[in-house]
Design a protein around this motif. Structure first.
Motif, PDB file in Angstrom:
ATOM      1  N   ARG A  23       0.736  -1.119  -0.030  1.00  0.00           N
ATOM      2  CA  ARG A  23       0.055   0.066   0.064  1.00  0.00           C
ATOM      3  C   ARG A  23       0.833   1.294  -0.103  1.00  0.00           C
ATOM      4  O   ARG A  23       2.200   1.200   0.514  1.00  0.00           O
ATOM      5  N   PHE A  24       0.426   2.239  -0.725  1.00  0.00           N
ATOM      6  CA  PHE A  24       1.078   3.575  -0.656  1.00  0.00           C
ATOM      7  C   PHE A  24       0.786   4.249   0.601  1.00  0.00           C
ATOM      8  O   PHE A  24      -0.459   4.086   1.220  1.00  0.00           O
ATOM      9  N   PHE A  25       1.439   5.306   1.072  1.00  0.00           N
ATOM     10  CA  PHE A  25       1.288   6.197   2.401  1.00  0.00           C
ATOM     11  C   PHE A  25       1.988   7.493   2.125  1.00  0.00           C
ATOM     12  O   PHE A  25       2.756   7.663   1.212  1.00  0.00           O
ATOM     13  N   ASP A  26       1.629   8.531   2.707  1.00  0.00           N
ATOM     14  CA  ASP A  26       2.165   9.468   2.755  1.00  0.00           C
ATOM     15  C   ASP A  26       2.924  10.051   4.368  1.00  0.00           C
ATOM     16  O   ASP A  26       2.106  10.232   5.355  1.00  0.00           O
ATOM     17  N   ARG A  27       4.201   9.994   4.335  1.00  0.00           N
ATOM     18  CA  ARG A  27       4.891  10.181   5.730  1.00  0.00           C
ATOM     19  C   ARG A  27       4.434  11.654   6.446  1.00  0.00           C
ATOM     20  O   ARG A  27       4.429  11.922   7.480  1.00  0.00           O
ATOM     21  N   ASP A  28       3.854  12.718   5.413  1.00  0.00           N
ATOM     22  CA  ASP A  28       3.562  13.939   5.805  1.00  0.00           C
ATOM     23  C   ASP A  28       2.081  14.055   5.972  1.00  0.00           C
ATOM     24  O   ASP A  28       1.319  15.136   6.261  1.00  0.00           O
ATOM     25  N   GLY A  29       1.203  12.776   5.694  1.00  0.00           N
ATOM     26  CA  GLY A  29      -0.236  13.059   5.811  1.00  0.00           C
ATOM     27  C   GLY A  29      -0.830  12.111   6.805  1.00  0.00           C
ATOM     28  O   GLY A  29      -0.042  11.835   8.027  1.00  0.00           O
ATOM     29  N   MET A  30      -1.978  11.892   6.805  1.00  0.00           N
ATOM     30  CA  MET A  30      -2.726  11.089   7.715  1.00  0.00           C
ATOM     31  C   MET A  30      -3.536   9.613   6.962  1.00  0.00           C
ATOM     32  O   MET A  30      -4.054  10.126   5.934  1.00  0.00           O
ATOM     33  N   PRO A  31      -3.575   8.519   7.423  1.00  0.00           N
ATOM     34  CA  PRO A  31      -4.403   7.466   6.823  1.00  0.00           C
ATOM     35  C   PRO A  31      -5.860   7.902   6.824  1.00  0.00           C
ATOM     36  O   PRO A  31      -6.326   8.872   7.364  1.00  0.00           O
ATOM     37  N   PRO A  32      -6.689   7.197   5.887  1.00  0.00           N
ATOM     38  CA  PRO A  32      -7.890   7.499   5.816  1.00  0.00           C
ATOM     39  C   PRO A  32      -8.708   7.197   6.827  1.00  0.00           C
ATOM     40  O   PRO A  32      -8.071   6.274   7.775  1.00  0.00           O
ATOM     41  N   LYS A  33      -9.928   7.792   7.362  1.00  0.00           N
ATOM     42  CA  LYS A  33     -10.536   7.606   8.485  1.00  0.00           C
ATOM     43  C   LYS A  33     -11.171   5.917   8.288  1.00  0.00           C
ATOM     44  O   LYS A  33     -11.151   5.528   7.338  1.00  0.00           O
TER      45      LYS A  33
ATOM     46  N   GLY B  56      -7.890   7.685  -7.539  1.00  0.00           N
ATOM     47  CA  GLY B  56      -8.873   6.765  -7.925  1.00  0.00           C
ATOM     48  C   GLY B  56     -10.331   6.965  -7.464  1.00  0.00           C
ATOM     49  O   GLY B  56     -11.214   5.945  -7.799  1.00  0.00           O
ATOM     50  N   HIS B  57     -10.662   7.972  -6.779  1.00  0.00           N
ATOM     51  CA  HIS B  57     -11.928   8.141  -6.409  1.00  0.00           C
ATOM     52  C   HIS B  57     -13.008   8.571  -7.363  1.00  0.00           C
ATOM     53  O   HIS B  57     -12.525   8.996  -8.591  1.00  0.00           O
ATOM     54  N   TYR B  58     -14.086   7.832  -7.150  1.00  0.00           N
ATOM     55  CA  TYR B  58     -15.162   8.216  -8.175  1.00  0.00           C
ATOM     56  C   TYR B  58     -15.395   9.335  -8.790  1.00  0.00           C
ATOM     57  O   TYR B  58     -15.696   9.541 -10.076  1.00  0.00           O
ATOM     58  N   ASP B  59     -15.305  10.571  -7.937  1.00  0.00           N
ATOM     59  CA  ASP B  59     -15.412  11.809  -8.476  1.00  0.00           C
ATOM     60  C   ASP B  59     -14.170  12.366  -9.451  1.00  0.00           C
ATOM     61  O   ASP B  59     -14.177  13.562  -9.853  1.00  0.00           O
ATOM     62  N   HIS B  60     -13.217  11.687  -9.277  1.00  0.00           N
ATOM     63  CA  HIS B  60     -11.875  11.927 -10.228  1.00  0.00           C
ATOM     64  C   HIS B  60     -11.700  10.834 -11.342  1.00  0.00           C
ATOM     65  O   HIS B  60     -11.203  11.356 -12.140  1.00  0.00           O
ATOM     66  N   LEU B  61     -11.639   9.675 -10.772  1.00  0.00           N
ATOM     67  CA  LEU B  61     -11.321   8.707 -11.968  1.00  0.00           C
ATOM     68  C   LEU B  61     -12.750   8.106 -12.488  1.00  0.00           C
ATOM     69  O   LEU B  61     -13.400   7.439 -11.857  1.00  0.00           O
TER      70      LEU B  61
ATOM     71  N   HIS C   2      -3.566  13.027   0.646  1.00  0.00           N
ATOM     72  CA  HIS C   2      -4.985  12.384   0.304  1.00  0.00           C
ATOM     73  C   HIS C   2      -4.992  11.137   0.677  1.00  0.00           C
ATOM     74  O   HIS C   2      -3.733  10.508   1.135  1.00  0.00           O
ATOM     75  N   TRP C   3      -5.482  10.401  -0.338  1.00  0.00           N
ATOM     76  CA  TRP C   3      -5.635   8.858  -0.354  1.00  0.00           C
ATOM     77  C   TRP C   3      -6.544   8.450  -1.047  1.00  0.00           C
ATOM     78  O   TRP C   3      -7.019   9.160  -1.992  1.00  0.00           O
ATOM     79  N   THR C   4      -6.648   7.214  -1.624  1.00  0.00           N
ATOM     80  CA  THR C   4      -7.469   6.597  -2.749  1.00  0.00           C
ATOM     81  C   THR C   4      -8.181   5.389  -2.485  1.00  0.00           C
ATOM     82  O   THR C   4      -7.700   4.732  -1.388  1.00  0.00           O
ATOM     83  N   GLY C   5      -9.004   4.741  -3.147  1.00  0.00           N
ATOM     84  CA  GLY C   5      -9.752   3.692  -3.011  1.00  0.00           C
ATOM     85  C   GLY C   5     -11.135   3.563  -3.854  1.00  0.00           C
ATOM     86  O   GLY C   5     -11.620   4.722  -4.106  1.00  0.00           O
ATOM     87  N   ARG C   6     -11.521   2.555  -4.238  1.00  0.00           N
ATOM     88  CA  ARG C   6     -12.744   2.434  -4.934  1.00  0.00           C
ATOM     89  C   ARG C   6     -13.554   1.559  -4.308  1.00  0.00           C
ATOM     90  O   ARG C   6     -14.653   1.078  -4.825  1.00  0.00           O
ATOM     91  N   GLY C   7     -13.342   0.598  -3.515  1.00  0.00           N
ATOM     92  CA  GLY C   7     -13.975  -0.477  -2.659  1.00  0.00           C
ATOM     93  C   GLY C   7     -13.716  -0.619  -1.373  1.00  0.00           C
ATOM     94  O   GLY C   7     -12.860  -0.012  -0.810  1.00  0.00           O
ATOM     95  N   ALA C   8     -14.084  -1.643  -0.516  1.00  0.00           N
ATOM     96  CA  ALA C   8     -14.057  -1.801   0.719  1.00  0.00           C
ATOM     97  C   ALA C   8     -12.615  -2.510   0.990  1.00  0.00           C
ATOM     98  O   ALA C   8     -11.956  -2.300   2.266  1.00  0.00           O
ATOM     99  N   PHE C   9     -11.772  -2.834  -0.003  1.00  0.00           N
ATOM    100  CA  PHE C   9     -10.628  -3.885   0.248  1.00  0.00           C
ATOM    101  C   PHE C   9      -9.429  -3.125  -0.452  1.00  0.00           C
ATOM    102  O   PHE C   9      -8.312  -3.857  -0.687  1.00  0.00           O
ATOM    103  N   ASP C  10      -9.469  -2.021  -0.994  1.00  0.00           N
ATOM    104  CA  ASP C  10      -8.336  -1.464  -2.094  1.00  0.00           C
ATOM    105  C   ASP C  10      -7.797  -0.278  -1.444  1.00  0.00           C
ATOM    106  O   ASP C  10      -7.229   0.627  -2.405  1.00  0.00           O
ATOM    107  N   ARG C  11      -8.113   0.244  -0.252  1.00  0.00           N
ATOM    108  CA  ARG C  11      -7.658   1.407   0.151  1.00  0.00           C
ATOM    109  C   ARG C  11      -6.085   1.662  -0.021  1.00  0.00           C
ATOM    110  O   ARG C  11      -5.212   0.775   0.505  1.00  0.00           O
ATOM    111  N   ASN C  12      -5.618   2.508  -0.934  1.00  0.00           N
ATOM    112  CA  ASN C  12      -4.243   2.939  -0.790  1.00  0.00           C
ATOM    113  C   ASN C  12      -3.531   2.018  -1.708  1.00  0.00           C
ATOM    114  O   ASN C  12      -2.268   1.809  -1.468  1.00  0.00           O
TER     115      ASN C  12
END
Length: 324
Positions: free
Chosen positions: A16-26, A125-130, A189-199
């Motif tokens: 999975r991808f991550f941002d050392r200067d960010g926060m994981p999704p809720k 990959g969020h649906y309002d962008h991809l 930010h972060w990304t995902g399109r379903g329940a099991f593909d976050r980041n």
């Protein structure tokens, strides 16, 4: 679904991808708490823009023409190239066509009025962008190059092998031709399109090098401590223009790590140092709790409080055009 595989880096752990200067999704628990506990402001069922653009075939010389399609979608014409940003012409931004956030106004450019599209930039990959349906339509009619962060290409080509997706990492610079290039930059930010593909795919902002100057395109981002915006200034200054998100920010306890509010967008403009800003990510799809006109109202209040002229951070309606 096939996910990205590659070497471990400072923002990829092998899975999975991550941002050392960010926060994981809720968490999913936080999502349910918000969804079942919130009281979103009512939006009008339809909020049409008074504008509609018919772009020219090409823009040459030292100019750039930016047409606001709506939400985070733009047509940028410069250097003889026609470049679409996060194109969404679908009626909903959702995994299904019968539910989920729907449009409250038409795209500022009718799909059939688009000039020949050379390049598409897709931020994540969020649906309002991809929007796979739109990318397939573009592939069938225009066959553009599609530049996107790592892993999103697999989402596209699994849906439609005709989509000419090219995937790149943060800080990669890609020549687009005619003196135009794009660099993918880290964003909070972060990304995902379903329940099991976050980041499982990467997300990014873009710095476009054009004959009219550099254009910093931020399709979706939290603010955090502003480091990513200051880094862009240090690496890519001077910036002629920044496109910055101002919407989808309430409630703050849930949204602050992934979406800026207008006051933070004003600070982001100061951090990146762009001469001019345009607002996006507002007014088309109701994704969060604020009213449809709140981002613009709050932006003007934040600009006034910071002593920044309102014209330095313009808010366009779909179909309006800004020229550099």
């Amino acid at each position: 679904m096939t996910f990205y595989k590659g070497p471990i880096t400072d923002h990829f752990d092998g899975e999975r991808f991550f941002d050392r200067d960010g926060m994981p999704p809720k968490s999913w628990a936080d999502l349910l708490r918000w969804r079942f506990g919130h009281k979103p402001a009512p939006w009008p069922d339809w909020a049409p823009s008074p504008y509609a653009d018919t772009p020219p075939p090409r823009v040459t010389g030292d100019k750039a023409r930016l047409s606001y399609v709506g939400h985070a979608s733009w047509l940028i014409q410069t250097g003889g190239l026609n470049i679409l940003i996060d194109p969404v012409w679908s009626q909903r931004v959702s995994p299904v066509s019968f539910a989920g956030p729907k449009r409250h106004n038409d795209p500022g450019i009718a799909f059939d009025a688009l000039p020949q599209i050379d390049v598409v930039l897709v931020s994540h990959g969020h649906y309002d962008h991809l929007d796979l349906a739109t990318l397939s339509r573009l592939a069938a009619k225009h066959a553009p190059r599609v530049i996107t962060p790592l892993g999103n290409d697999l989402t596209m080509t699994a849906h439609d092998g005709a989509i000419r997706a090219e995937a790149y990492d943060w800080r990669d610079r890609v020549e687009l031709g005619s003196g135009v290039a794009v660099t993918l930059t880290p964003t909070r930010h972060w990304t995902g399109r379903g329940a099991f593909d976050r980041n499982r795919a990467l997300w990014a902002s873009f710095v476009l090098e054009t004959p009219a100057g550099k254009i910093y395109v931020v399709c979706d981002s939290g603010y955090g401590d502003g480091k990513h915006f200051r880094d862009v200034r240090h690496t890519h200054a001077p910036l002629r223009l920044a496109i910055l998100p101002i919407g989808a920010y309430e409630p703050r306890w849930f949204m602050k790590d992934q979406h800026m509010n207008p006051a933070e967008a004003v600070q982001a403009l100061a951090d990146c140092g762009a001469a001019q800003a345009l607002a996006n990510h507002h007014g088309t799809f109701q994704l969060t709790d604020e009213a449809i006109d709140a981002p613009e109202t709050d932006l003007y209040a934040a600009l006034d409080a910071a002593g920044v002229p309102r014209e330095r951070f313009a808010v366009l309606k779909p179909g309006q055009v800004f020229e550099v």
